[in-house]
Design an enzyme around this catalytic site. Structure first.
Site, PDB file in Angstrom:
ATOM      1  N   TYR A 235      31.820  14.824  10.109  1.00 55.31           N
ATOM      2  CA  TYR A 235      31.066  14.760  11.364  1.00 55.31           C
ATOM      3  C   TYR A 235      30.562  13.345  11.578  1.00 55.31           C
ATOM      4  O   TYR A 235      30.478  12.539  10.643  1.00 55.31           O
ATOM      5  CB  TYR A 235      29.899  15.756  11.370  1.00 55.31           C
ATOM      6  CG  TYR A 235      28.714  15.362  10.515  1.00 55.31           C
ATOM      7  CD1 TYR A 235      27.668  14.602  11.039  1.00 55.31           C
ATOM      8  CD2 TYR A 235      28.636  15.751   9.182  1.00 55.31           C
ATOM      9  CE1 TYR A 235      26.574  14.246  10.258  1.00 55.31           C
ATOM     10  CE2 TYR A 235      27.551  15.403   8.393  1.00 55.31           C
ATOM     11  CZ  TYR A 235      26.522  14.648   8.937  1.00 55.31           C
ATOM     12  OH  TYR A 235      25.448  14.288   8.155  1.00 55.31           O
ATOM     13  N   CYS A 236      30.212  13.059  12.840  1.00 49.29           N
ATOM     14  CA  CYS A 236      29.636  11.743  13.132  1.00 49.29           C
ATOM     15  C   CYS A 236      28.559  11.885  14.203  1.00 49.29           C
ATOM     16  O   CYS A 236      27.639  12.688  14.031  1.00 49.29           O
ATOM     17  CB  CYS A 236      30.707  10.709  13.471  1.00 49.29           C
ATOM     18  SG  CYS A 236      31.888  11.154  14.754  1.00 49.29           S
ATOM     19  N   ARG A 237      28.660  11.143  15.313  1.00 53.99           N
ATOM     20  CA  ARG A 237      27.543  11.046  16.251  1.00 53.99           C
ATOM     21  C   ARG A 237      27.514  12.110  17.335  1.00 53.99           C
ATOM     22  O   ARG A 237      26.458  12.371  17.913  1.00 53.99           O
ATOM     23  CB  ARG A 237      27.570   9.672  16.925  1.00 53.99           C
ATOM     24  CG  ARG A 237      27.285   8.536  15.971  1.00 53.99           C
ATOM     25  CD  ARG A 237      27.560   7.201  16.623  1.00 53.99           C
ATOM     26  NE  ARG A 237      27.179   6.098  15.746  1.00 53.99           N
ATOM     27  CZ  ARG A 237      27.624   4.864  15.874  1.00 53.99           C
ATOM     28  NH1 ARG A 237      28.477   4.574  16.846  1.00 53.99           N
ATOM     29  NH2 ARG A 237      27.233   3.918  15.041  1.00 53.99           N
TER      30      ARG A 237
END
Length: 220
Positions: free
Chosen positions: A177-179
């Protein structure tokens, strides 16, 4: 009868936040700052602008009350003034997703073909974390992980992923996952992991949405 001029002034003030966000670079800045505090220099690098241009955009956000700043020696750091600002940005983004023509194609032009990438929902990831049968990778920069992350996630920034594949147990099922939904880091991570034989998926959105849903997080 009420003074229409006073009403107009009130609504102009209410529109100030939207006006401050009515610029793509400032929207990018808010998207990054939704992850945590960053310096002007870091923000300039993130949005591919000069420090001078980035400072001008930050000053506009500061005047509107959407961000706040602090000085540490010679460096100036910015953060969102409250969680409501992050909520505002995500609401604007959802409205654009539903109503702005051509947005889906613009996203595809930037993110590439996602049809071969497995996606997992927040609810499914919460269940799998509880069952302990998944490795969750936070592929954002380390500063963002340190500011807050999904509980149980490990930090391997996308720039270091190829050199740190040995940190991931062989055969592990991985979720990156990221932003948020338009962050490319998780997509890149899944493509790298799949090439190396790891079963991998991307979270449907990002850390801010996970935190907004009041799912388990770790913060300093």
């Amino acid at each position: 009868m009420a003074d229409h001029g006073a009403k107009a002034a009130l609504y102009d003030a209410l529109a100030e936040s939207a006006k401050a966000l009515a610029n793509g670079r400032r929207a990018e800045l808010v998207d990054v700052l939704a992850q945590g505090e960053r310096s002007v220099e870091e923000l300039a690098d993130e949005i591919d602008q000069t420090v001078a241009n980035t400072s001008q955009h930050l000053q506009r956000l500061l005047r509107s009350g959407l961000v706040e700043s602090r000085r540490d020696g010679t460096r100036i750091y910015y953060s969102l003034s409250s969680p409501v600002v992050g909520d505002l940005w995500r609401t604007m983004r959802r409205a654009a997703q539903e109503h702005v023509a051509g947005l889906e194609q613009l996203a595809a032009d930037y993110l590439g073909d996602r049809s071969t990438l497995r996606t997992i929902t927040r609810d499914d990831l919460r269940t799998r974390l509880r069952d302990g049968d998944v490795v969750v990778l936070d592929v954002r920069p380390e500063a963002e992980y340190a500011a807050g992350h999904i509980r149980g996630a490990i930090s391997i920034p996308i720039a270091h992923l190829k050199s740190r594949l040995g940190d991931i147990p062989d055969g592990a099922d991985v979720v990156a996952y990221c932003r948020g939904p338009y962050c490319i880091y998780a997509d890149e991570a899944v493509r790298v992991l799949k090439k190396k034989g790891f079963p991998a998926a991307r979270l449907e959105d990002g850390f801010p949405e996970w935190a907004e849903a009041r799912l388990p997080v770790t913060r300093p």
